[in-house]
Design a protein around this motif. Structure first.
Motif, short mmCIF file in Angstrom:
data_model
loop_
_atom_site.label_atom_id
_atom_site.label_comp_id
_atom_site.label_asym_id
_atom_site.label_seq_id
_atom_site.Cartn_x
_atom_site.Cartn_y
_atom_site.Cartn_z
N MET A 1 -6.09 -1.61 -11.41
CA MET A 1 -5.47 -2.49 -10.57
C MET A 1 -6.38 -3.46 -9.66
O MET A 1 -6.22 -4.41 -9.32
N PRO A 2 -7.21 -2.61 -8.99
CA PRO A 2 -8.15 -3.55 -7.94
C PRO A 2 -8.83 -4.62 -8.61
O PRO A 2 -9.28 -5.68 -7.94
N LEU A 3 -9.36 -4.39 -10.01
CA LEU A 3 -9.91 -5.64 -10.60
C LEU A 3 -8.98 -6.66 -11.06
O LEU A 3 -9.37 -8.05 -11.14
N ALA A 4 -7.61 -6.49 -10.94
CA ALA A 4 -6.93 -7.52 -11.36
C ALA A 4 -6.29 -8.20 -10.24
O ALA A 4 -5.77 -9.23 -10.61
N GLN A 6 -5.92 -8.95 -5.88
CA GLN A 6 -6.74 -9.21 -4.66
C GLN A 6 -6.20 -7.88 -3.78
O GLN A 6 -5.09 -7.50 -3.85
N PRO A 7 -7.21 -7.20 -2.86
CA PRO A 7 -6.79 -6.46 -2.04
C PRO A 7 -5.57 -6.76 -1.20
O PRO A 7 -4.91 -5.74 -0.91
N SER A 8 -5.56 -7.74 -0.67
CA SER A 8 -4.20 -8.29 0.03
C SER A 8 -2.88 -8.10 -0.64
O SER A 8 -1.87 -7.59 -0.19
N MET A 13 1.68 -4.51 -1.76
CA MET A 13 2.68 -3.82 -2.73
C MET A 13 2.65 -2.37 -2.19
O MET A 13 3.95 -1.68 -2.39
N ARG A 14 1.55 -1.75 -1.69
CA ARG A 14 1.79 -0.47 -1.02
C ARG A 14 3.00 -0.54 0.29
O ARG A 14 3.81 0.54 0.14
N HIS A 15 2.85 -1.59 0.88
CA HIS A 15 4.07 -1.62 2.15
C HIS A 15 5.38 -1.81 1.48
O HIS A 15 6.15 -1.03 2.25
N VAL A 16 5.53 -2.56 0.59
CA VAL A 16 6.85 -2.58 -0.10
C VAL A 16 7.10 -1.15 -0.78
O VAL A 16 8.15 -0.83 -0.38
#
Length: 33
Positions: A1-4, A6-8, A13-16
């Motif tokens: 996922m990090p390649l596809a 952006q970090p933001s 997505m983590r917060h949701v």
């Protein structure tokens, strides 16, 4: 996922996910945090 994505976007997505699943019981072990 990090390649596809952006970090933001990953952080959002983590917060949701944390808002809807604070105990982490939905889809354990999935790549999406």
């Amino acid at each position: 996922m990090p390649l596809a994505l952006q970090p933001s976007t990953l952080q959002l997505m983590r917060h949701v996910k944390a808002a809807f699943d604070p105990e982490g019981i939905l889809n354990p072990g999935k790549l999406l945090p």
